[in-house]
Each structure stands twice: as structure tokens, then as C-alpha cells.
Design an enzyme around this catalytic site. Sequence first.
Site, PDB file in Angstrom:
ATOM      1  N   ASP A  92      24.469  40.718  29.412  1.00 20.13           N
ATOM      2  CA  ASP A  92      24.925  42.102  28.787  1.00 20.13           C
ATOM      3  C   ASP A  92      23.437  43.035  28.522  1.00 20.13           C
ATOM      4  OD1 ASP A  92      23.402  41.709  26.272  1.00 20.13           O
ATOM      5  OD2 ASP A  92      24.610  41.223  24.813  1.00 20.13           O
ATOM      6  N   GLU A 114      28.057  32.907  29.866  1.00 19.45           N
ATOM      7  CA  GLU A 114      27.909  33.893  28.591  1.00 19.45           C
ATOM      8  C   GLU A 114      29.251  35.192  28.550  1.00 19.45           C
ATOM      9  OE1 GLU A 114      24.736  36.227  25.606  1.00 19.45           O
ATOM     10  OE2 GLU A 114      24.313  34.095  25.727  1.00 19.45           O
ATOM     11  N   GLU A 128      25.257  47.159  25.363  1.00 21.98           N
ATOM     12  CA  GLU A 128      25.614  45.644  25.435  1.00 21.98           C
ATOM     13  C   GLU A 128      26.930  45.428  25.543  1.00 21.98           C
ATOM     14  OE1 GLU A 128      22.923  46.722  23.172  1.00 21.98           O
ATOM     15  OE2 GLU A 128      21.778  45.708  24.056  1.00 21.98           O
ATOM     16  N   HIS A 204      15.099  44.899  17.808  1.00 19.52           N
ATOM     17  CA  HIS A 204      14.277  45.960  18.302  1.00 19.52           C
ATOM     18  C   HIS A 204      16.034  46.526  19.040  1.00 19.52           C
ATOM     19  CE1 HIS A 204      16.560  42.184  20.378  1.00 19.52           C
ATOM     20  NE2 HIS A 204      17.000  42.580  21.642  1.00 19.52           N
ATOM     21  N   ARG A 206      18.255  48.667  20.654  1.00 13.81           N
ATOM     22  CA  ARG A 206      18.424  50.568  21.025  1.00 13.81           C
ATOM     23  C   ARG A 206      19.767  51.111  19.408  1.00 13.81           C
ATOM     24  NH1 ARG A 206      16.739  52.210  26.363  1.00 13.81           N
ATOM     25  NH2 ARG A 206      16.168  51.259  27.161  1.00 13.81           N
ATOM     26  N   HIS A 237       8.485  43.625  19.861  1.00 11.61           N
ATOM     27  CA  HIS A 237       9.076  43.603  21.086  1.00 11.61           C
ATOM     28  C   HIS A 237       7.978  44.767  21.798  1.00 11.61           C
ATOM     29  CE1 HIS A 237      11.802  44.071  24.324  1.00 11.61           C
ATOM     30  NE2 HIS A 237      12.391  43.731  24.211  1.00 11.61           N
TER      31      HIS A 237
HETATM   32  C1  UD1 Z   1      17.036  44.857  26.713  1.00 12.56           C
HETATM   33  C2  UD1 Z   1      18.631  44.936  26.490  1.00 12.56           C
HETATM   34  C3  UD1 Z   1      18.930  44.476  25.675  1.00 12.56           C
HETATM   35  C4  UD1 Z   1      18.211  42.748  25.650  1.00 12.56           C
HETATM   36  C5  UD1 Z   1      16.705  43.423  25.266  1.00 12.56           C
HETATM   37  C6  UD1 Z   1      16.158  41.728  24.792  1.00 12.56           C
HETATM   38  C7  UD1 Z   1      20.113  46.363  28.017  1.00 12.56           C
HETATM   39  C8  UD1 Z   1      20.325  47.580  27.859  1.00 12.56           C
HETATM   40  N1  UD1 Z   1      18.876  45.645  26.758  1.00 12.56           N
HETATM   41  O1  UD1 Z   1      16.716  45.679  25.430  1.00 12.56           O
HETATM   42  O2  UD1 Z   1      19.773  43.401  25.199  1.00 12.56           O
HETATM   43  O3  UD1 Z   1      18.450  42.246  23.772  1.00 12.56           O
HETATM   44  O4  UD1 Z   1      16.216  43.834  26.148  1.00 12.56           O
HETATM   45  O5  UD1 Z   1      14.266  41.969  25.031  1.00 12.56           O
HETATM   46  O6  UD1 Z   1      19.454  45.620  28.648  1.00 12.56           O
HETATM   47  N2  UD1 Z   1       7.895  46.558  27.947  1.00 12.56           N
HETATM   48  C9  UD1 Z   1       7.180  45.982  28.170  1.00 12.56           C
HETATM   49  N3  UD1 Z   1       7.228  44.820  29.099  1.00 12.56           N
HETATM   50  C10 UD1 Z   1       7.872  43.268  29.018  1.00 12.56           C
HETATM   51  C11 UD1 Z   1       9.671  44.421  28.360  1.00 12.56           C
HETATM   52  C12 UD1 Z   1      10.125  45.303  28.076  1.00 12.56           C
HETATM   53  O7  UD1 Z   1       6.765  47.213  28.641  1.00 12.56           O
HETATM   54  O8  UD1 Z   1       8.064  42.656  29.375  1.00 12.56           O
HETATM   55  C13 UD1 Z   1       8.571  47.548  27.272  1.00 12.56           C
HETATM   56  C14 UD1 Z   1       8.778  48.930  28.790  1.00 12.56           C
HETATM   57  O9  UD1 Z   1       7.790  49.781  27.982  1.00 12.56           O
HETATM   58  C15 UD1 Z   1      10.398  48.786  28.099  1.00 12.56           C
HETATM   59  C16 UD1 Z   1      11.093  49.068  26.985  1.00 12.56           C
HETATM   60  O10 UD1 Z   1       9.303  47.663  26.827  1.00 12.56           O
HETATM   61  O11 UD1 Z   1      10.180  50.131  28.837  1.00 12.56           O
HETATM   62  C17 UD1 Z   1      12.220  48.600  26.489  1.00 12.56           C
HETATM   63  O12 UD1 Z   1      12.744  47.282  27.617  1.00 12.56           O
HETATM   64  P1  UD1 Z   1      14.213  47.735  27.919  1.00 12.56           P
HETATM   65  O13 UD1 Z   1      14.522  45.877  28.903  1.00 12.56           O
HETATM   66  O14 UD1 Z   1      14.371  49.369  27.984  1.00 12.56           O
HETATM   67  O15 UD1 Z   1      14.668  47.079  26.486  1.00 12.56           O
HETATM   68  P2  UD1 Z   1      16.304  47.363  25.468  1.00 12.56           P
HETATM   69  O16 UD1 Z   1      17.212  47.897  26.865  1.00 12.56           O
HETATM   70  O17 UD1 Z   1      15.657  47.798  24.102  1.00 12.56           O
HETATM   71  N1  UDP Z   2      11.835  35.055  21.676  1.00 12.29           N
HETATM   72  C1  UDP Z   2      11.173  34.846  22.004  1.00 12.29           C
HETATM   73  N2  UDP Z   2       9.654  35.246  21.283  1.00 12.29           N
HETATM   74  C2  UDP Z   2       9.538  36.285  21.155  1.00 12.29           C
HETATM   75  C3  UDP Z   2      10.934  36.673  20.620  1.00 12.29           C
HETATM   76  C4  UDP Z   2      11.593  36.207  21.045  1.00 12.29           C
HETATM   77  O1  UDP Z   2      10.682  33.713  22.926  1.00 12.29           O
HETATM   78  O2  UDP Z   2       8.706  36.660  20.619  1.00 12.29           O
HETATM   79  C5  UDP Z   2      13.684  34.535  22.480  1.00 12.29           C
HETATM   80  C6  UDP Z   2      13.610  34.100  21.231  1.00 12.29           C
HETATM   81  O3  UDP Z   2      13.635  32.600  20.504  1.00 12.29           O
HETATM   82  C7  UDP Z   2      15.606  34.000  21.658  1.00 12.29           C
HETATM   83  C8  UDP Z   2      15.496  35.317  22.933  1.00 12.29           C
HETATM   84  O4  UDP Z   2      13.943  35.602  22.807  1.00 12.29           O
HETATM   85  O5  UDP Z   2      15.607  33.461  22.653  1.00 12.29           O
HETATM   86  C9  UDP Z   2      16.069  36.311  21.860  1.00 12.29           C
HETATM   87  O6  UDP Z   2      15.942  37.530  23.169  1.00 12.29           O
HETATM   88  P1  UDP Z   2      15.752  38.963  22.924  1.00 12.29           P
HETATM   89  O7  UDP Z   2      15.653  39.424  20.881  1.00 12.29           O
HETATM   90  O8  UDP Z   2      14.434  39.978  23.011  1.00 12.29           O
HETATM   91  O9  UDP Z   2      17.287  39.577  23.071  1.00 12.29           O
HETATM   92  P2  UDP Z   2      19.032  38.748  21.950  1.00 12.29           P
HETATM   93  O10 UDP Z   2      18.667  37.417  21.970  1.00 12.29           O
HETATM   94  O11 UDP Z   2      18.721  40.272  21.285  1.00 12.29           O
HETATM   95  O12 UDP Z   2      19.283  39.689  23.658  1.00 12.29           O
END
Ligand code: UD1
Ligand code: UDP
Length: 376
Positions: A92, A114, A128, A204, A206, A237
Site C-alpha cells: 500500500d 498482500e 495507504e 512513524h 503519517r 525511523h
Molecule cells: C512510507 C510508506 C508507509 C510505510 C513506511 C515504512 C507511503 C505513502 N508510506 O512512509 O506505508 O509504512 O514508508 O517505513 O509510501 N528516509 C531516509 N532513508 C531511508 C528511508 C527514509 O532518509 O532509508 C527519510 C527521508 O528523509 C524520507 C523520509 O524518511 O523523505 C520519509 O520516507 P517516506 O517513504 O516518505 O515515508 P512515509 O511516507 O512516512
Molecule cells: N523493521 C526493521 N527495523 C526497524 C524497524 C522495523 O527491520 O528498525 C521491520 C519490522 O520488523 C517490519 C517492517 O520493518 O518487518 C515494518 O516496517 P515499517 O514499520 O517501516 O512499515 P509498515 O509495516 O508500518 O508499513
Amino acid sequence: MTIFGTRPEAIKMAPLVKALAGREDLESLCCVTAQHREMLDSVLEIFSIKPDFDLNIMEPSQTLSTITTKCIAGMEQVLQTARPDLVLVHGDTSTTFAGALAAFYRKIPVGHVEAGLRTGDIYSPFPEEMNRRLVSDIATLHFCPTEQNCRNLAEEHITKGVFRTGNTVIDAMKATVREGHRFSDPRLNTLGEGERRIILITCHRRENYGAPMEHIMKALRRIADTFADTELVYPVHLSPAVRRTAEQYLSGHPRIHLIEPLDVLEMHNLLARAYLVMTDSGGLQEEAPALGRPVLVLRRETERPEAVEAGTVKIAGTDEEQIVRMASELLEDPDAYARMAHAVNPYGDGLACRRIADAISWHFGMRDTPPEPFGV
Ligand code: UD1
Ligand code: UDP
């Protein structure tokens, strides 16, 4: 072609990429959008996956629009070059929706891994819930983890191409959880020793940004203050919005450990040692019950009701008082804890990837029968 971009998608698609690569009857390509960079790469490394295409789209504090538009533009090129017969997306996220839409624009069929999870509220989880609904309309093949997920699709009149497979996260856990795992951060090896209880936190989402997240953080600090035998471990996160709030409310406490994101091996093994999990994550609601760890969900609802029905997950919401009350009950009342702490696996049996690969072969006429559904 599998398409994914964030940490949770990578964890859940990794075993499928491996399963597809091992098939004689299918050719597998992997495209990552890198909506996440470090958190994605960590998973790719652990599962030894080398993507064929990498769009590298991530930017700091990215918006939903920039993620989506960069993914669609990048995918257009990739799909034109690779011309896959089927695209597989997961769950999602913005990557999921954009990947499915880009495939649709080229009239390439989409398989949704999924599929069928619903809360019924298009603003929660945001965005999502809408992403997965839109992908359901685009997809030809729907790989639902549970029977409830299939029913959700049936209510939307989606009954063709629906397979009940279990969730691939249970397949992934077969490769990660190990007795006697040693953590690279030495603190994690000793935190739960003696009578001390580890509470594992992630937060984490939104829709929790702002006031809800502040209420959650205040509740967590009160729990740490009240229960001197607890150690709160929160791998934060990398999202700057999340990091600011966590730092503001939780830093400087001797028993609250704000740490960097853990790689999935470390995370699953820490989960196995936790006393209690408090989270707004989707994936953790599936993983913790499999290991018999109670979960309090820091959201108003869940699209994963199966473990709530099984009694190992409860919805705590985002109200400070209610979170403190529900956590306190589990920390003070051994009977209340015991009622939640039992292993259940409503989400899978570790064979989801094989079922998905078999369903794809069947779809393309390379098998005589569809796979047996999960849970029969
Ligand atoms: C996104 C997903 C959410 C999922 C989450 C998992 C969407 C709309 N949301 O959240 O469903 O649960 O990821 O974690 O797609 N960043 C880094 N390095 C990384 C990852 C993230 O620096 O490896 C930082 C960046 O500044 C980035 C911010 O995190 O801009 C947010 O990442 P983003 O993918 O936009 O997160 P969400 O949309 O909150
Ligand atoms: N996870 C991880 N390291 C972390 C936090 C979460 O490997 O520091 C794993 C967690 O076990 C699960 C997945 O990341 O498998 C969940 O991802 P996240 O919480 O980012 O997104 P969501 O599941 O809410 O979409």
C-alpha cells in the site's frame, strides 16, 4: 517484474524474489524505486538481492506527490525497456500505487501481493488505505494473506484472480529469527537480562504526525517513569518528522533507548526477546503474534483484525491516558499479560511465496491446477 521501494515492502518481497528466481518456468526481474535508500539497501544486502533496475528517487522530507510522480516517470522507462509479462507490487505504499499505475498505462497486468487489507477509512492509514484500494482496481491477480482479505475484495465485487496465500512476512521470518542471536550493538545483548522487561517501540505513520504522535511519546515517557524494571527500545525511523518528535519527548531518559533503525535480522531477533511491543507499524502486527509477543497498536484502527480476534493484539489508539492505562495493565497484571502472550499465526505458514509463484504459473497456463489456499 517485482517492483518495491520501502523497507516493509522489501522485507515482504525478498522471499518472493528468491522464490521466483528459483523457478524454471518463470524469468524474474527486480526493480526498486528506492523510495527508501538506506532502509531498503539494508534488506537487499541481507537477502543478497541485486536489483536489475534502481530508480533511486528518495529525497529528504519527500512529499507524496514527488514520490508518486518520480516513480511513474522512472517506471515508464523501465517498463519500456524490460517489457515484463506481469508486474508484482506489494501492499500500500506510494511505490505500490505508482508501480501499478505505470504498468496499467502500458497495459501490463499487475499482481498485488498482500491484497485485500482494509480499514474502511480512506484517511487512516493515510495514504495507504487509498493506495491499496486503487491497486485492487488495477490488478489482475490478487494475493490475499487471509480469508478476511478475500472477503474484503468480494465485497468490492473482486472475485476473479483472487488467491489466499498467507503473508510472505512469515516466509521472511523463517530466514531471520535465530536462537542465540548476538546483536551488533552490545547494549541489546544485555538489556533484557535479570528481571528487566524490554518494550519494543516503533512509530512513524503519517496520520500520527503532530498531536497524535506527541500524545504517544508522552505516554511512553510516563510508562518508563512508572515501571523501573522496563527498558524501552525505539529504533527511530529515518523520517525527519518522526526523529524530531521522538528526540523532543523521549531523549535524555536512562531507560529509553532511541537507536538507529535496525536491520531486519536484528529487528526480528529483538522482537523475539521483547516483553511487549507498542507500535503503529503494519508489519509488526503480523510478526509479533507469530513469536507470542503481545502488541498494543498505537493507531485508532487496524486493517489486520485477525490477531486482535486471536487475542494477541489490542488497539490502544493515540490518547495518552488510554495508552498508559493499557500498557500498565499488561505490566502489572500477569494474568492479563498471559492472556495475550501466546503464539498465533493467522497471517501465514511460511509457504506464501510458493503459492504466489504457483498461482502465476497457473495464470500463464504452465500448471494444471491453482495452489491449495493457505489455511485449508
Ligand atoms: C512510507 C510508506 C508507509 C510505510 C513506511 C515504512 C507511503 C505513502 N508510506 O512512509 O506505508 O509504512 O514508508 O517505513 O509510501 N528516509 C531516509 N532513508 C531511508 C528511508 C527514509 O532518509 O532509508 C527519510 C527521508 O528523509 C524520507 C523520509 O524518511 O523523505 C520519509 O520516507 P517516506 O517513504 O516518505 O515515508 P512515509 O511516507 O512516512
Ligand atoms: N523493521 C526493521 N527495523 C526497524 C524497524 C522495523 O527491520 O528498525 C521491520 C519490522 O520488523 C517490519 C517492517 O520493518 O518487518 C515494518 O516496517 P515499517 O514499520 O517501516 O512499515 P509498515 O509495516 O508500518 O508499513
